[in-house]
Design a protein around this motif. Structure first.
Motif, PDB file in Angstrom:
ATOM      1  N   HIS A  41       0.858  -1.182   0.000  1.00 21.77           N
ATOM      2  CA  HIS A  41       0.000   0.000   0.000  1.00 21.77           C
ATOM      3  C   HIS A  41       0.894   1.231   0.000  1.00 21.77           C
ATOM      4  O   HIS A  41       2.109   1.130   0.204  1.00 21.77           O
ATOM      5  CB  HIS A  41      -0.927   0.007   1.214  1.00 21.77           C
ATOM      6  N   PHE A  42       0.259   2.382  -0.204  1.00 21.27           N
ATOM      7  CA  PHE A  42       1.006   3.638  -0.238  1.00 21.27           C
ATOM      8  C   PHE A  42       0.676   4.549   0.941  1.00 21.27           C
ATOM      9  O   PHE A  42       1.339   5.566   1.138  1.00 21.27           O
ATOM     10  CB  PHE A  42       0.735   4.373  -1.550  1.00 21.27           C
ATOM     11  N   ILE A 106       0.240 -12.091  -3.998  1.00 21.99           N
ATOM     12  CA  ILE A 106      -0.429 -11.194  -4.940  1.00 21.99           C
ATOM     13  C   ILE A 106      -1.941 -11.280  -4.747  1.00 21.99           C
ATOM     14  O   ILE A 106      -2.477 -12.310  -4.339  1.00 21.99           O
ATOM     15  CB  ILE A 106      -0.032 -11.530  -6.397  1.00 21.99           C
ATOM     16  N   GLY A 107      -2.607 -10.165  -5.011  1.00 21.92           N
ATOM     17  CA  GLY A 107      -4.059 -10.105  -4.955  1.00 21.92           C
ATOM     18  C   GLY A 107      -4.576  -9.060  -5.920  1.00 21.92           C
ATOM     19  O   GLY A 107      -3.795  -8.351  -6.584  1.00 21.92           O
ATOM     20  N   ALA A 108      -5.895  -8.942  -5.997  1.00 24.83           N
ATOM     21  CA  ALA A 108      -6.520  -8.079  -6.998  1.00 24.83           C
ATOM     22  C   ALA A 108      -6.494  -6.604  -6.631  1.00 24.83           C
ATOM     23  O   ALA A 108      -6.648  -5.745  -7.494  1.00 24.83           O
ATOM     24  CB  ALA A 108      -7.966  -8.519  -7.228  1.00 24.83           C
ATOM     25  N   GLY A 109      -6.311  -6.276  -5.337  1.00 21.49           N
ATOM     26  CA  GLY A 109      -6.310  -4.874  -4.915  1.00 21.49           C
ATOM     27  C   GLY A 109      -7.687  -4.425  -4.456  1.00 21.49           C
ATOM     28  O   GLY A 109      -8.711  -4.909  -4.933  1.00 21.49           O
ATOM     29  N   TRP A 110      -7.686  -3.452  -3.507  1.00 15.04           N
ATOM     30  CA  TRP A 110      -8.966  -3.022  -2.944  1.00 15.04           C
ATOM     31  C   TRP A 110      -8.944  -1.627  -2.335  1.00 15.04           C
ATOM     32  O   TRP A 110      -9.998  -1.000  -2.174  1.00 15.04           O
ATOM     33  CB  TRP A 110      -9.391  -3.995  -1.840  1.00 15.04           C
ATOM     34  N   PHE A 111      -7.775  -1.071  -2.025  1.00 17.17           N
ATOM     35  CA  PHE A 111      -7.704   0.159  -1.227  1.00 17.17           C
ATOM     36  C   PHE A 111      -7.784   1.366  -2.158  1.00 17.17           C
ATOM     37  O   PHE A 111      -6.805   1.761  -2.802  1.00 17.17           O
ATOM     38  CB  PHE A 111      -6.399   0.170  -0.425  1.00 17.17           C
ATOM     39  N   GLU A 112      -8.968   1.980  -2.237  1.00 19.22           N
ATOM     40  CA  GLU A 112      -9.242   2.985  -3.261  1.00 19.22           C
ATOM     41  C   GLU A 112      -8.340   4.205  -3.141  1.00 19.22           C
ATOM     42  O   GLU A 112      -7.976   4.820  -4.160  1.00 19.22           O
ATOM     43  CB  GLU A 112     -10.716   3.394  -3.209  1.00 19.22           C
ATOM     44  N   LYS A 113      -7.946   4.567  -1.942  1.00 20.47           N
ATOM     45  CA  LYS A 113      -7.092   5.749  -1.775  1.00 20.47           C
ATOM     46  C   LYS A 113      -5.775   5.580  -2.533  1.00 20.47           C
ATOM     47  O   LYS A 113      -5.281   6.533  -3.152  1.00 20.47           O
ATOM     48  CB  LYS A 113      -6.812   6.005  -0.292  1.00 20.47           C
TER      49      LYS A 113
END
Length: 258
Positions: A41-42, A106-113
């Motif tokens: 994440h960032f 690895i995963g598809a991603g989810w954290f919109e920010k």
């Protein structure tokens, strides 16, 4: 296949200076864990949303040099943030730096920010899962032609629980599956994973390791999770202090299993 019980720790790269993260990795390896994860994440996921935070894969390269025994990886890399061929080459490079100790989580991603602030298209859950399904064969093809080749077949750990699509991707491509939720959810989704495995011609019951995050002491949850098939238990620790006392209890429990 009978798998050994393994203990992981997720060093969450938030709210800390890098020196504190480096020290936590050292202490985790000294404590006897099997694998050290970060996340991809960032921005922080808890606490001050604009607090201190560091990037995942740059850090994994440093951990590869710092450590000598533990496996390392992200729990999990967001597929959206890097071209699949680039990610494959990054993974191969960290694999070599570490002497063959990288796990490609690895995963598809989810954290919109993350998406909004760094200019990635968020899309929908369905589009992100479709992108993950497209990326994994591309990653494998790039690894197959890399020079030098990876030091080993880099294990792929996929995180996610979507029963129709994500678990199908796990059945097709993963060496390990990271589950979220309680033991009943794990049992149900693990059975669905094995159904997908039968459909794609893989014996996922023996070929795909079951992984889960834990936040309670082993005496409270370990027995039923082991009975449900879990062999990789990961404890998350947050900065800046990175308290490893619960991790040490899980390591002691693992060692007592004989």
């Amino acid at each position: 296949m009978t798998r050994a019980i393994r203990i992981g720790v997720q060093i969450q790269p938030q709210h800390a200076d890098y020196a504190q993260i480096r020290d936590a990795v050292r202490r985790a390896e000294d404590a006897g864990v099997d694998i050290v994860f970060n996340w991809d994440h960032f921005f922080p996921l808890s606490g001050d949303p604009d607090g201190k935070h560091f990037e995942c894969w740059t850090m994994l390269g440093a951990w590869a040099e710092q450590t000598s025994r533990v496996e390392i990886g992200a729990l999990v890399t967001c597929n959206s943030y890097r071209n699949p061929e680039l990610l494959a080459d990054m993974a191969r490079t960290v694999d070599h730096i570490s002497g063959g100790r990288l796990v490609l989580g690895i995963g598809a991603g989810w954290f919109e920010k993350d998406y909004d602030q760094f200019g990635y298209e968020f899309g929908t859950a369905g589009s992100r899962i479709a992108d993950l399904a497209d990326a994994l064969p591309r990653i494998k093809r790039r690894l197959a032609v890399a020079n030098p080749a990876p030091t080993r077949d880099i294990p792929v750990l996929i995180g996610g629980g979507g029963e129709r699509k994500t678990l199908r991707i796990v059945a097709e491509h993963a060496d390990a599956w990271h589950s979220f939720g309680d033991v009943e959810t794990l049992r149900r989704k693990s059975a669905i994973l094995d159904e997908h495995g039968s459909a794609v011609g893989r014996d996922t019951a023996s070929l795909v390791e079951r992984s889960i995050g834990v936040g309670a002491p082993p005496e409270e949850v370990a027995d039923e999770l082991v009975q449900a098939g879990v062999t990789l238990f990961t404890i998350g620790v947050d900065g800046p202090d990175y308290d490893l006392s619960l991790v040490e209890r899980w390591v002691a429990w693992r060692d007592a299993q004989g």
